[in-house]
Scaffold this motif. Structure first.
Motif, PDB file in Angstrom:
ATOM      1  N   LEU A 115       0.817  -1.216   0.000  1.00 46.34           N
ATOM      2  CA  LEU A 115       0.000   0.000   0.000  1.00 46.34           C
ATOM      3  C   LEU A 115       0.850   1.267   0.000  1.00 46.34           C
ATOM      4  CD1 LEU A 115      -3.058   0.761   0.231  1.00 46.34           C
ATOM      5  CD2 LEU A 115      -2.685   0.946   2.701  1.00 46.34           C
ATOM      6  N   CYS A 116       2.032   1.198   0.615  1.00 42.84           N
ATOM      7  CA  CYS A 116       2.861   2.404   0.765  1.00 42.84           C
ATOM      8  C   CYS A 116       4.318   1.985   0.995  1.00 42.84           C
ATOM      9  CB  CYS A 116       2.356   3.261   1.925  1.00 42.84           C
ATOM     10  SG  CYS A 116       2.042   2.305   3.428  1.00 42.84           S
ATOM     11  N   PRO A 117       4.996   1.507  -0.036  1.00 42.86           N
ATOM     12  CA  PRO A 117       6.326   0.934   0.144  1.00 42.86           C
ATOM     13  C   PRO A 117       7.492   1.905   0.047  1.00 42.86           C
ATOM     14  CG  PRO A 117       5.625   0.592  -2.106  1.00 42.86           C
ATOM     15  CD  PRO A 117       4.493   1.306  -1.413  1.00 42.86           C
ATOM     16  N   ASP A 118       7.250   3.156  -0.328  1.00 38.62           N
ATOM     17  CA  ASP A 118       8.346   4.021  -0.776  1.00 38.62           C
ATOM     18  C   ASP A 118       8.987   4.892   0.297  1.00 38.62           C
ATOM     19  OD1 ASP A 118       8.018   3.074  -3.390  1.00 38.62           O
ATOM     20  OD2 ASP A 118       6.425   4.532  -3.774  1.00 38.62           O
ATOM     21  N   LYS A 119       8.323   5.085   1.439  1.00 44.71           N
ATOM     22  CA  LYS A 119       8.871   5.990   2.448  1.00 44.71           C
ATOM     23  C   LYS A 119       8.864   5.337   3.822  1.00 44.71           C
ATOM     24  CE  LYS A 119       7.897  10.230  -0.082  1.00 44.71           C
ATOM     25  NZ  LYS A 119       7.297  11.607  -0.057  1.00 44.71           N
ATOM     26  N   VAL A 120       9.407   4.141   3.858  1.00 43.74           N
ATOM     27  CA  VAL A 120       9.477   3.385   5.109  1.00 43.74           C
ATOM     28  C   VAL A 120      10.819   3.661   5.780  1.00 43.74           C
ATOM     29  CG1 VAL A 120       9.498   1.075   6.121  1.00 43.74           C
ATOM     30  CG2 VAL A 120       7.893   1.635   4.271  1.00 43.74           C
ATOM     31  N   ASP A 121      10.762   3.929   7.067  1.00 43.68           N
ATOM     32  CA  ASP A 121      11.917   4.402   7.829  1.00 43.68           C
ATOM     33  C   ASP A 121      12.136   3.502   9.038  1.00 43.68           C
ATOM     34  OD1 ASP A 121      14.013   6.081   8.515  1.00 43.68           O
ATOM     35  OD2 ASP A 121      12.752   7.826   8.925  1.00 43.68           O
ATOM     36  N   TYR A 122      13.328   3.565   9.597  1.00 39.06           N
ATOM     37  CA  TYR A 122      13.703   2.814  10.799  1.00 39.06           C
ATOM     38  C   TYR A 122      13.708   3.749  12.006  1.00 39.06           C
ATOM     39  CZ  TYR A 122      17.957   5.329   9.790  1.00 39.06           C
ATOM     40  OH  TYR A 122      18.834   6.347   9.524  1.00 39.06           O
TER      41      TYR A 122
END
Length: 289
Positions: A115-122
């Motif tokens: 659904l939203c893979p592009d701005k995933v952060d740790y």
């Protein structure tokens, strides 16, 4: 100074030599065992059914499905500054809930949501595991309700956090509740391991590059203050988890988001490290594309 673990062969204690002493217990996680009535001080004396090498077991998250999974936002002033959040040290902890279904094991993959893979952060964090029921406790008594610390990665979909799929309004709970977005482990280290449980080291690495480093003495609110405040909002049950906040060094201020193949390592002093590889959403995911 025990370190408690959950494995595919059961619960037990992790020894310095890497061996695991398995308890004669059928609970899936420490939360289930504690909720059954076992007290934290009784864990050290549980009967054993065998000792195995760590290489013979798969480590699972130390808690399976806690009653609540809380997280603290802007726990460190330096992180608040890097993301432009106005900080006030007089304010109580900023708390939000994460879905318990987001919990993953210490070496499980982090799956990018289709659904939203592009701005995933740790977000590397020290997590508190509650050992005994806490309701309206005072800070002076709060640590007596803590079983110990574990390592956590508060993975976050930043576009969702900033309002995507929520009418433009910020929503940290939704952004941080996707499946696999809360790796925990590899063990729970009891507080007697530390000379000062308010001064614990935390390090985060992405692909071997150190991105975060802090000691918990820099928290805006001490662990005791966090437990006190949370217990005034709701009763904390044994096995509940509170993520205490992430330090400076997250990826989104510089647009360094996680991509498939990235490896995130979060290390907590006394606990050890979790290490999770980032993967794409499953091909059969109905939301993919």
């Amino acid at each position: 100074m025990p370190r408690y673990v959950s494995t595919d062969q059961g619960l037990g204690t992790l020894a310095p030599d890497g061996s695991v002493a398995l308890w004669d217990a059928t609970a899936r996680g420490l939360d289930e065992l504690l909720l059954s009535g076992v007290m934290p001080e009784q864990l050290r004396d549980l009967p054993m059914r065998g000792v195995v090498s760590a290489s013979e077991v798969v480590l699972r998250p130390p808690v399976s499905r806690p009653t609540n999974l809380w997280a603290v936002g802007y726990g460190y002033a330096e992180h608040s500054a890097e993301v432009g959040h106005a900080d006030d040290d007089r304010e109580p902890p900023m708390l939000f809930l994460k879905a318990c279904s987001s919990i993953a094991g210490p070496f499980d993959d982090i799956r990018l949501p289709a659904l939203c893979p592009d701005k995933v952060d740790y977000e590397g964090e020290i997590a508190v595991v509650i050992g005994r029921r806490a309701s309206g406790v005072r800070a002076t008594d709060a640590l007596a309700h803590v079983l110990g610390y574990t390592a956590a990665n508060d993975v976050s979909a930043r576009d969702v956090q900033r309002g995507l799929y929520n009418g433009g309004k910020p929503d940290p709970s939704k952004a941080k509740s996707f499946d696999t977005f809360t790796p925990l482990g590899p063990c729970v280290c009891t507080l007697d391991e530390y000379a000062d449980p308010n001064d614990v080291g935390l390090w985060t690495f992405v692909n071997g590059e150190q991105r975060q480093q802090v000691r918990s003495r820099s928290l805006r609110n001490t662990v005791a203050a966090i437990v006190e405040f949370t217990s005034r909002l709701t009763t904390l049950a044994p096995g509940d988890v509170i993520l205490t906040g992430t330090p400076a060094g997250v990826g989104h201020p510089s647009n360094r988001f996680l991509a498939p193949g990235a490896v995130v390592r979060v290390e907590v002093e006394g606990v050890g490290a979790i290490e999770n590889t980032v993967v794409s959403a499953a091909l059969d995911d109905p939301m993919r594309g």
